[in-house]
Design an enzyme around this catalytic site. Structure first.
Site, PDB file in Angstrom:
ATOM      1  N   ASP A  30       0.826  -1.211   0.000  1.00  0.00           N
ATOM      2  CA  ASP A  30       0.000   0.000   0.000  1.00  0.00           C
ATOM      3  C   ASP A  30       0.863   1.265   0.000  1.00  0.00           C
ATOM      4  O   ASP A  30       1.985   1.259   0.508  1.00  0.00           O
ATOM      5  CB  ASP A  30      -0.924  -0.026   1.231  1.00  0.00           C
ATOM      6  CG  ASP A  30      -2.086   0.946   1.088  1.00  0.00           C
ATOM      7  OD1 ASP A  30      -2.329   1.442  -0.029  1.00  0.00           O
ATOM      8  OD2 ASP A  30      -2.751   1.201   2.105  1.00  0.00           O
ATOM      9  N   HIS A  47       2.405   3.466  -8.997  1.00  0.00           N
ATOM     10  CA  HIS A  47       2.168   2.043  -9.284  1.00  0.00           C
ATOM     11  C   HIS A  47       3.349   1.443 -10.043  1.00  0.00           C
ATOM     12  O   HIS A  47       3.750   0.314  -9.785  1.00  0.00           O
ATOM     13  CB  HIS A  47       0.881   1.869 -10.094  1.00  0.00           C
ATOM     14  CG  HIS A  47      -0.351   2.233  -9.317  1.00  0.00           C
ATOM     15  ND1 HIS A  47      -0.545   1.836  -8.013  1.00  0.00           N
ATOM     16  CD2 HIS A  47      -1.443   2.970  -9.648  1.00  0.00           C
ATOM     17  CE1 HIS A  47      -1.706   2.304  -7.584  1.00  0.00           C
ATOM     18  NE2 HIS A  47      -2.269   3.000  -8.553  1.00  0.00           N
ATOM     19  N   LEU A 141      10.279 -20.793  -4.369  1.00  0.00           N
ATOM     20  CA  LEU A 141       9.377 -19.850  -3.688  1.00  0.00           C
ATOM     21  C   LEU A 141       8.023 -19.930  -4.371  1.00  0.00           C
ATOM     22  O   LEU A 141       7.936 -19.955  -5.595  1.00  0.00           O
ATOM     23  CB  LEU A 141       9.917 -18.415  -3.826  1.00  0.00           C
ATOM     24  CG  LEU A 141       9.021 -17.303  -3.268  1.00  0.00           C
ATOM     25  CD1 LEU A 141       9.178 -17.207  -1.748  1.00  0.00           C
ATOM     26  CD2 LEU A 141       9.330 -15.951  -3.884  1.00  0.00           C
TER      27      LEU A 141
END
Ligand code: IPE
Ligand code: IPE
Ligand code: MG
Length: 265
Positions: A30, A47, A141
Site C-alpha cells: 500500500d 504504481h 518460492l
C-alpha cells in the site's frame, strides 16, 4: 568511517541471519498513490515504482528463506477506483508478466493466482493462467498473486461450492472451509505486512489471517526495500505466538526436551 563508492553501494548490504524466518509472508503493498503525490507525480507513477520494487522483495524473500510470498495486487474493492487507474493497473500487471516471467521461472519461482479471473480482460486472464502453468513445477518460492481477490468473496464462493458438493451441515468444520478456499493446500500466513502506515486488512486473507502476526510500517510500498523487509522479519522473530495459550506454556514447549523431561521445566 568508510566512504561508500557508487560501486559498493550497489553491493547488497550484509544483514544478520534471521533466527526464525516465517514460512509464509503476505504483503499488503500500500501507499503507491501517496508516494507519487509526495513527489508531485501522477498516481500511476507510484504504481510503476511499486511494481519495480516487487522484484527486489521477491529476491529477498528467497534470500531470507521465506517459502511462500502472497502479495495483494488488486482487491475486489479496487474496481471502485477511477476507470483509468483500474485499466492502468491491469496493463501494469500484464507488462510485469511479459517482462518478468522468464526470470522468475529461472529463479525457481512458482507463480499462483488467488482471486477470480472471471470478469478480467481475456488477454490478461490468459497470461495469468499461462504464467501459473509455466512455473507450476518450481519450488524455490511460491509467489501467490492476490489479484481481483477479496476475502469475503472467497468465503462466499467456498460456501457455495460446499453446498454444491452436497456436504451435510454436521460434516462442515473449519478444515472444510479451509479446503474450499483458494489457499487450500497452503499453510496460513505467519506474517502479514502492511506498508504506508495503515492498520487494516482491507479484506485480505481474512480467514487465513486469523492468527497471523501483523507488522505495519510508515514506509510507502515503492520505498519498502530489502532492508525494510529484513526489519519486518526480524521483528517477527521476536514475537511470541501464543495461539490462545499463556506465555509460560509456550516457553515450556520451547525449552530443550531433555531439560523438560527431567522435570526441571
Ligand atoms: C496500493 O497503493 C496499490 C493498489 C491498491 C493497487 P495505493 O494506490 O492504494 O496507494 P495509496 O493508498 O493511494 O497511497
Ligand atoms: C489494499 O489497498 C489493496 C491492495 C494493496 C491491492 P487499498 O489502498 O485498496 O486499501 P484501502 O481501500 O485503503 O483499505
Ligand atoms: Mg491504498
Amino acid at each position: 568511517m568508510t566512504v561508500l563508492t557508487r560501486e559498493s553501494q550497489r553491493e547488497p548490504q550484509r544483514l544478520l541471519p534471521l533466527e526464525k524466518a516465517p514460512a509464509h509472508v503476505a504483503i499488503i503493498m500500500d501507499g503507491n498513490g501517496r508516494w507519487a503525490r509526495r513527489r508531485g507525480l501522477p498516481r500511476t507513477a507510484g504504481h510503476r515504482h511499486g511494481t519495480e520494487n516487487l522484484r527486489q522483495i521477491i529476491r529477498a524473500a528467497v534470500e531470507f528463506g521465506v517459502r511462500i510470498l502472497t502479495i495483494y495486487a488488486f482487491s475486489t474493492e479496487n474496481w471502485s477506483r477511477p476507470r483509468r487507474e483500474v485499466m492502468l493497473l491491469m496493463r501494469i500487471l500484464e507488462m510485469v508478466i511479459d517482462r518478468e516471467l522468464q526470470e522468475l521461472h529461472d529463479e525457481g519461482v512458482q507463480i499462483r493466482h488467488i482471486g477470480e479471473l472471471d470478469g478480467i480482460e481475456k488477454r490478461l486472464a490468459r497470461k495469468m493462467a499461462e504464467a501459473c502453468a509455466y512455473t507450476r513445477d518450481n519450488n524455490r518460492l511460491i509467489l501467490n498473486v492476490a489479484f481481483n481477490y477479496g476475502g469475503r468473496d472467497e468465503i462466499v464462493r467456498a460456501v457455495q461450492r460446499i453446498v454444491e458438493a452436497g456436504i451435510a451441515a454436521r460434516d462442515i468444520n473449519e478444515a472444510t472451509i479451509s479446503d474450499y478456499l483458494y489457499t487450500s493446500d497452503l499453510p496460513d500466513p505467519d506474517l502479514i505486512i502492511r506498508t504506508s502506515g495503515e492498520f487494516r486488512l482491507s479484506n485480505f486473507l481474512i480467514w487465513q489471517g486469523a492468527y497471523s502476526e501483523i507488522y505495519t510500517t510508515e514506509t510507502y510500498w515503492p520505498d519498502f526495500d530489502r532492508l525494510a523487509f529484513h526489519r519486518a522479519l526480524t521483528a517477527y522473530g521476536k514475537r511470541q505466538r501464543r495461539f490462545g495459550k499463556t506465555g509460560e506454556q509456550i516457553e515450556a514447549e520451547n525449552r530443550p526436551r531433555d531439560f523438560h523431561e527431567n522435570g526441571q521445566g
